[in-house]
Write an enzyme that holds these catalytic residues in place. Sequence first.
Site, mmCIF file in Angstrom:
data_model
loop_
_atom_site.group_PDB
_atom_site.id
_atom_site.type_symbol
_atom_site.label_atom_id
_atom_site.label_comp_id
_atom_site.label_asym_id
_atom_site.label_seq_id
_atom_site.Cartn_x
_atom_site.Cartn_y
_atom_site.Cartn_z
ATOM 1 N N ASP A 67 0.803 -1.118 0.019
ATOM 2 C CA ASP A 67 -0.052 -0.193 -0.009
ATOM 3 C C ASP A 67 0.776 1.225 0.189
ATOM 4 O O ASP A 67 2.073 1.264 0.085
ATOM 5 C CB ASP A 67 -0.938 -0.229 1.200
ATOM 6 C CG ASP A 67 -0.384 -0.614 2.363
ATOM 7 O OD1 ASP A 67 0.661 -0.558 2.485
ATOM 8 O OD2 ASP A 67 -0.943 -0.910 3.257
ATOM 9 N N ASN A 136 -7.779 -2.904 14.095
ATOM 10 C CA ASN A 136 -9.164 -3.031 13.804
ATOM 11 C C ASN A 136 -9.365 -4.505 12.790
ATOM 12 O O ASN A 136 -10.176 -4.824 12.319
ATOM 13 C CB ASN A 136 -9.776 -1.826 13.010
ATOM 14 C CG ASN A 136 -9.261 -1.742 11.776
ATOM 15 O OD1 ASN A 136 -8.123 -2.372 11.130
ATOM 16 N ND2 ASN A 136 -9.595 -0.782 11.182
ATOM 17 N N HIS A 138 -7.383 -4.960 9.961
ATOM 18 C CA HIS A 138 -7.098 -4.668 8.506
ATOM 19 C C HIS A 138 -5.652 -5.347 8.329
ATOM 20 O O HIS A 138 -4.745 -5.439 9.124
ATOM 21 C CB HIS A 138 -7.171 -3.170 8.089
ATOM 22 C CG HIS A 138 -6.181 -2.447 8.609
ATOM 23 N ND1 HIS A 138 -6.214 -1.068 8.945
ATOM 24 C CD2 HIS A 138 -4.776 -2.763 8.792
ATOM 25 C CE1 HIS A 138 -4.826 -0.300 9.464
ATOM 26 N NE2 HIS A 138 -4.076 -1.622 9.341
ATOM 27 N N GLU A 143 -9.971 -2.252 4.927
ATOM 28 C CA GLU A 143 -10.518 -1.842 6.345
ATOM 29 C C GLU A 143 -11.748 -2.784 6.441
ATOM 30 O O GLU A 143 -12.164 -3.127 5.584
ATOM 31 C CB GLU A 143 -10.869 -0.472 6.216
ATOM 32 C CG GLU A 143 -9.634 0.505 6.110
ATOM 33 C CD GLU A 143 -8.858 0.673 7.421
ATOM 34 O OE1 GLU A 143 -8.731 -0.288 8.407
ATOM 35 O OE2 GLU A 143 -8.297 1.595 7.658
HETATM 36 C C1 F6R Z 1 1.412 -1.661 6.056
HETATM 37 C C2 F6R Z 1 0.050 -2.097 6.168
HETATM 38 C C3 F6R Z 1 -0.955 -2.179 7.561
HETATM 39 C C4 F6R Z 1 -0.045 -2.496 8.801
HETATM 40 C C5 F6R Z 1 -0.934 -2.695 9.776
HETATM 41 C C6 F6R Z 1 -0.062 -2.570 11.412
HETATM 42 O O1 F6R Z 1 2.042 -1.956 4.680
HETATM 43 O O2 F6R Z 1 -0.434 -2.989 5.163
HETATM 44 O O3 F6R Z 1 -1.740 -3.300 7.400
HETATM 45 O O4 F6R Z 1 0.539 -3.733 8.451
HETATM 46 O O5 F6R Z 1 -1.670 -1.179 9.816
HETATM 47 O O6 F6R Z 1 0.583 -1.398 11.385
HETATM 48 P P1 F6R Z 1 1.829 -1.569 12.644
HETATM 49 O O7 F6R Z 1 2.790 -2.809 12.089
HETATM 50 O O8 F6R Z 1 2.290 -0.077 12.458
HETATM 51 O O9 F6R Z 1 1.196 -1.711 13.792
#
Ligand code: F6R
Length: 273
Positions: A67, A136, A138, A143
């Site tokens: 992403d 959450n 994702h 989401e």
């Molecule tokens: C990042 C991504 C997100 C993160 C998620 C967890 O490329 O796709 O799904 O893996 O938001 O973020 P952290 O690791 O910062 O807790």
Amino acid sequence: MRIAVFRDAQQADRVGAEILIREIREKDDPKLGLATGSSPVGIYKELVELVRNNPCSFKHATAYNLDEYVGLSEEHPQSYAAFMQEHLFRHIDLLPSHIHIPNGAAESAEAECIRYETLLREAGALDIQLLGIGLNGHIGFNEPGEHLSSETHIVTLTEDTRRANAKWFLSDDQIPRQAITMGIGPIMKAKRVLFIAHGEAKSSIIHEAFTGPVTTSCPASLLQLHPDLIVLLDEEAAAGLTGGSRPSFRVMENKRIDFLYDPQVQELLGTNG
Ligand code: F6R
């Protein structure tokens, strides 16, 4: 689903790095699905360390990131493109032409989604997809909601996600409101999914994702259906699953979870003979 629980995060990261490096060493043209955020930072650090001690070329590999924030160019220090340069790409010899990340600064984000999706289709199944999880549930920026998209799309980030990402930005109004994310399709189609989570804050969503129902309201729960899912957790993130003990398996919500500890992890890595 194989869940490996480690005494500390660094051990989990080291195993994650070893699993990734095996793809690089063993495949002719490994296709890596990569993630950003705090969760994979340790894996990238360990990977760089492994390569430093035992040089390994990435020239035959191709990387596809999950992403990117809409509105941030690759030069922006908080862009995921900049993150990848800092934590991984500048330390290895992956060819710049083999690095693929959605372009957050594209004139048309819609056209960029189509471009990225076409690229993913041309690549076919990724060999391994590295994933973290949002609080959450994702994965990528898919989401929770009534529907999940299988293709690359623009997503409006939930307030929870924006708050969780606030740590990377100087002020609230700088936190992007939208992102371009790979859909669920290529994640589920990847030959192997390597999932990493650390810390107590993730324990409840981990429990929900891997023992609860498979539902679009917790996108990571879809991973229960993946045929080759490896989950690497430290003891804090695993607390909701293990109940604080070291079980070999537990049955929760009618789902059997197998836990791997040191010898079985070595087996998984193919390093014990
Ligand atoms: C990042 C991504 C997100 C993160 C998620 C967890 O490329 O796709 O799904 O893996 O938001 O973020 P952290 O690791 O910062 O807790």
